[in-house]
Design an enzyme around this catalytic site. Structure first.
Site, short mmCIF file in Angstrom:
data_model
loop_
_atom_site.label_atom_id
_atom_site.label_comp_id
_atom_site.label_asym_id
_atom_site.label_seq_id
_atom_site.Cartn_x
_atom_site.Cartn_y
_atom_site.Cartn_z
N HIS A 20 2.55 3.36 -8.97
CA HIS A 20 2.38 1.92 -9.19
C HIS A 20 3.61 1.35 -9.93
O HIS A 20 4.06 0.25 -9.63
CB HIS A 20 1.11 1.63 -9.98
N ASP A 46 0.83 -1.21 0.00
CA ASP A 46 0.00 0.00 0.00
C ASP A 46 0.87 1.26 0.00
O ASP A 46 1.98 1.26 0.52
CB ASP A 46 -0.91 -0.03 1.24
N LEU A 59 10.34 -20.88 -4.66
CA LEU A 59 9.36 -19.99 -4.01
C LEU A 59 7.98 -20.06 -4.68
O LEU A 59 7.89 -19.97 -5.91
CB LEU A 59 9.88 -18.54 -4.07
C1 IPE Z 1 -5.49 -2.81 -0.37
O1 IPE Z 1 -5.10 -1.49 -0.51
C2 IPE Z 1 -5.44 -3.51 -1.70
C3 IPE Z 1 -4.12 -3.69 -2.29
C4 IPE Z 1 -2.98 -3.40 -1.73
C5 IPE Z 1 -4.11 -4.28 -3.59
P1 IPE Z 1 -6.17 -0.31 -0.66
O2 IPE Z 1 -5.41 0.94 -0.69
O3 IPE Z 1 -7.08 -0.59 -1.80
O4 IPE Z 1 -7.02 -0.48 0.69
P2 IPE Z 1 -7.98 0.55 1.42
O5 IPE Z 1 -8.95 1.02 0.39
O6 IPE Z 1 -7.13 1.69 1.92
O7 IPE Z 1 -8.59 -0.24 2.53
C1 IPE Z 2 -1.59 0.21 -3.33
O1 IPE Z 2 -1.33 1.56 -3.37
C2 IPE Z 2 -1.69 -0.40 -4.69
C3 IPE Z 2 -3.03 -0.88 -5.06
C4 IPE Z 2 -4.10 -0.80 -4.35
C5 IPE Z 2 -3.13 -1.46 -6.38
P1 IPE Z 2 -2.52 2.61 -3.38
O2 IPE Z 2 -2.83 2.93 -4.80
O3 IPE Z 2 -3.64 2.14 -2.56
O4 IPE Z 2 -1.81 3.86 -2.69
P2 IPE Z 2 -2.48 4.91 -1.72
O5 IPE Z 2 -3.09 4.15 -0.59
O6 IPE Z 2 -3.51 5.65 -2.52
O7 IPE Z 2 -1.35 5.77 -1.30
MG MG Z 3 -4.13 2.37 -0.58
#
Ligand code: IPE
Ligand code: IPE
Ligand code: MG
Length: 259
Positions: free
Chosen positions: A50, A33, A144
């Site tokens: 990303h 995240d 792995l």
């Molecule tokens: C969780 O992250 C999903 C992934 C890392 C793929 P999100 O950023 O989507 O989660 P929330 O919305 O903050 O709970």
């Molecule tokens: C996690 O990073 C990646 C995915 C959910 C695919 P985010 O895109 O949720 O990043 P934040 O939480 O907005 O910083």
């Molecule tokens: Mg996020």
């Protein structure tokens, strides 16, 4: 790039005195995240975050393989992530496809076995095909296990299982009763040991529908570091801390005397 991977996968692991190699978690799962915030801080579009996160995936996979962690699950896209803007979703799907395409042969050479949990049937065709190719290509590998959670929802997986059981029961007219092992065997994670350590980056203190059955007793480890800034050091630190946790499973700590 090729040389780096060969070096990282092929060489004897660097001595790491702080980790007990005999007590590695069998399965580490990661909620990657913070990509969006990483990009925002730099005035970049979210997709740039990303992309930067994609590079870290590689480093973490290499580290897990070197250490000898058996199973690594990466939460790449949740079933809830469809709520994001269309261009972010399509950008992510393209990115998954690209990364998999460029890394597949190297992963295969290094005996990584790729698996997917989540509803692959409903992701775009190109992405689905690339994942199917990766799964088939690496099916016999013995290194792995790299499990990608794609279009994954813990609740949806549980519901699918329950509905299948109900359907079966209606067909046969017989009640179905499952115990924990039988239930685990029909989830998407069948055959995969429960995660012993769940890592979440970017400081959020929630599970976000990730491995909610399987992670019932996982150790949770959170860092403020955003995913694109995470890497070998962070991953190693998480395992180091895990090895110092007292896992009681409802019982008492080994050293406590029964007074
Ligand atoms: C969780 O992250 C999903 C992934 C890392 C793929 P999100 O950023 O989507 O989660 P929330 O919305 O903050 O709970
Ligand atoms: C996690 O990073 C990646 C995915 C959910 C695919 P985010 O895109 O949720 O990043 P934040 O939480 O907005 O910083
Ligand atoms: Mg996020």
């Amino acid at each position: 790039m090729l040389t780096t991977l060969r070096r990282l996968f092929g060489a004897a692991p660097e001595p790491n005195t702080t980790l007990d190699r005999e007590r590695l978690p069998k399965h580490v799962a990661v909620i990657m995240d913070g990509n969006g915030r990483w990009a925002q801080k730099r005035g970049l579009p979210r997709i740039a975050g990303h992309r930067a996160g994609g590079k870290v995936v590689r480093e973490v996979v290499e580290t897990a393989a070197e250490l000898g962690v058996g199973h690594l699950t990466l939460y790449a896209f949740s079933a809830e992530n469809w709520r994001r803007p269309k261009n972010e979703v399509s950008g992510l799907m393209r990115l998954f496809e690209e990364i998999l395409q460029s890394e597949l042969e190297e992963l295969h050479k290094n005996q990584v076995k790729i698996e997917v949990i989540g509803d692959l049937a409903n992701v775009s065709e190109g992405t689905r095909r690339q994942f199917e190719k990766a799964i088939t290509r690496t099916a016999e590998n013995t290194g792995l296990h790299l499990i990608i959670a794609l279009n994954y929802s813990g609740r949806a997986d549980i519901l699918r299982t329950v509905n299948e059981a109900l359907e079966q029961s209606a067909k046969t007219g017989q009640a179905i009763k499952m115990d924990e092992d039988a239930f685990s065997d029909v989830l998407a994670t069948a055959g995969i040991p429960d995660p012993e350590l769940i890592i979440r980056t970017s400081g959020e203190l929630r599970i976000s529908n990730f491995l909610i059955w399987e992670g019932a007793y996982a150790e949770f480890w959170v860092t403020e570091t955003l995913w694109p800034d995470f890497g070998r050091a962070g991953f190693t630190q998480a395992i180091h801390d895990y090895q110092r946790r007292d896992r009681r499973f409802g019982g008492l700590t080994k050293d406590s005397d029964a007074r």
